[in-house]
Design an enzyme around this catalytic site. Sequence first.
Site, PDB file in Angstrom:
ATOM      1  N   CYS A 291       0.845  -1.193   0.000  1.00  0.00           N
ATOM      2  CA  CYS A 291       0.000   0.000   0.000  1.00  0.00           C
ATOM      3  C   CYS A 291       0.878   1.240   0.000  1.00  0.00           C
ATOM      4  O   CYS A 291       2.110   1.149   0.110  1.00  0.00           O
ATOM      5  CB  CYS A 291      -0.937   0.024   1.204  1.00  0.00           C
TER       6      CYS A 291
ATOM      7  N   ASP B 266       7.030  28.745 -31.934  1.00  0.00           N
ATOM      8  CA  ASP B 266       8.173  29.159 -32.730  1.00  0.00           C
ATOM      9  C   ASP B 266       7.826  28.863 -34.192  1.00  0.00           C
ATOM     10  O   ASP B 266       6.884  28.111 -34.466  1.00  0.00           O
ATOM     11  CB  ASP B 266       9.408  28.370 -32.293  1.00  0.00           C
TER      12      ASP B 266
END
Length: 765
Positions: A29, A448
């Site tokens: 767990c 760009d």
Amino acid sequence: MSVGTHQNTDIADDATSVRVALAVEGMTCGACANRIERKLNKVDGVKASVNYATAVATIEAPPSVTTADLCGMVEAVGFTAAEFTDDTRVDTTAEDAHSRDLFRRLVVALVLFVPLADLSIMFAVVPDTRITGWQFILLALAAPVVLWSALPFHRAALSGFVHRTTTMDTLVSTGIIAATGWSVYSMFFQTSTADQTRGIWAAITSSDAIYLEVAAGVTVFVLAGRYFEAKAKRRAGGALRALAALGARDVSVLVRGGGELRIPVSELKEGQQFVVRPGEVIAADGLVVDGHCTVDTSAMTGESLPVDKEVGTAVTGGTVVLDGRLVVEAAAVGADTALAGMIRLVDAAQSGKADLQRLADRISGIFVPVVFLLSAATFAGWVVGSGDMNAAVSAALAVLIIACPCALGLATPTALMVASGRGAQLGVFIKGHQALEATRTVDTVVFDKTGTITTGALTFESIVVAHGENEDDLFRLAGAVEVASEHAIAAAIVGAARDRLGTLPSVDDFVALPGLGARGLVDGRAVEIGRRRLFEDRQWPVPGILARAQHESEQLGATAVYLAVDDRVRAVLVVSDTVKPSAAAAVAQLHALGLRTLLVTGDNAYAAQAVADAVGVTDVVAEVLPEGKVEIVSSLRESGRTVAMVGDGINDGPALATADLGLAIGAGTDVAIGAADIIVVRDDLGAVVDSLGLAKATLATIKGNMVWAFGYNVAAIPVAAAGLLTPLLAGAAMAFSSFFVVSNSLRLRRFTTSNSVTGERESPR
């Protein structure tokens, strides 16, 4: 989210540290992961992140701390660990053995649970059916389940007790032992109060004194949850294992005399030439020196169409030759290959933890002791309030069993694991949770131009020289300087210069001038090449013939750069670019999502506007230096915008790092890739939309998992404490909670990507 730079805050990037990955066994767990993490982080200079879903501990440690030391620290808190390698990743023997063991225990528990439950209900509904020795019949059916099938829970709980810690196994084991012990006491030492026939549902949901079927049922439900969780985690990690398995295991290298020698790929060195035949995997990144073929790059880039390769073209390790024979000169081997880099990116994404998961791990760490206190308080409350010992035991057991925090520990890592694997299949690599969290509010996408909106494969058009200059001499000097540059304009000039003039001279003292150009010494002459601004700042005069050539070419959307030799502008070189076929559709998709688009480029205004008009970008800022791109991104963010920056070049690096979300696309430079949060290896702008979609889908899945995990525990514990759930139903609910979280995460495997050119949907492979 912090901005300015995008670093993994979970693991420090310390030049004096070494990075180690450990495969950890025995975690059940999130509390287990939290305990190991706390143990490792107590050591000076060690920074660790433990992922429960992948069972891997990622550690930055000083060179003085060895791997053996780290494994010893893990073993000191009750787990086993070994160094995690590529062989560990591909080898699933241990995982398969664990799954088979769980399955065997589950089958035995289920086979015995069915008659045990039937008899228990019958004895509870019709007390007259309790034959002589009925208690021993129930014990005989229950013993193998609670002792052998549940043994992994008892073993883990005992290990935790020895190391003074608690986990969800402590809750499960305690619940099973308590239910069994109370049942034995009730059967042999307590007079039965069952004196009348009851309905079947009443028998199932009542607080009867005998809980053997509860102990067996909880074992069945938890084992089933563990088994399906193990199978799901294996499927979730399958994409990454498949990526790791792409690499070649051996390679045929050329030896003196023209022969071939088969060697392990780990022995291949840079500069060695190796042979690849049809159907074989290319062993390393390199350059084709002989042969011609088509290569299947789908596993690396997500592109379905084969790519032609010939002499002089680059190839990537992990791709497959479909036809023809290649001789390749290795340029990057081992950990330096693109494939190894992709695997590292996915590992980094999976080792990181979102803020929600860190909170969940902290809660899991204290949850088990708190649950024991709540269970004890529930027992005491029922005893004091009602005096019904059976009801008190039932409610206390239900609280113990239903509160296991395993769903909390699985909520984030399973989603990240599935998403990173699916992203790898699609050619999209999400570096970590920061990228996921940034996609939530992105409203502006900055592009760009060269290499991003356009192909970046510029074509050399012409060279215009000033009066009295020799065109070939100047072209040779320009090509010589640009050989050392990574820019797409440089590649076009170098290629054309070599085609026309052959071998180019070498350059000395080369300096790249980001956003402006480059300079160097060639044959003793000072050569500079770049934008007009580079020379205007120095007040060097530009001949009229060159200025006119620049203006005319830019009117047509081309790009012009000037060449100066010995402090005098002598020529202008013109290159042109083409828009990517996917660009217009991708921009339209972003607009459909309500996002604003902006084109920011160092190119001239005419060329920038021509490209923007072709793809539909609404806003354009041209002739911008790299620091100018940073200023634009910063200005947008200061105005309240959440900005995603898409680029591929060196000059995009600062802007990618400054943006809330940086995306490096295509064959980007190392600077761009290093600064980006998401890396897209498909040379397709549609992948930008897909990467944003995958990140948002992953974030939504994580949130859904966390809401369920938190909500389940918050709502279920009071219900169990109130006596409204029997331990048997509590066990079923707990197992379903973990199953829901894992299944919800697995839905990301079906994430589809829209083809930006055709508009069709691509199904998951």
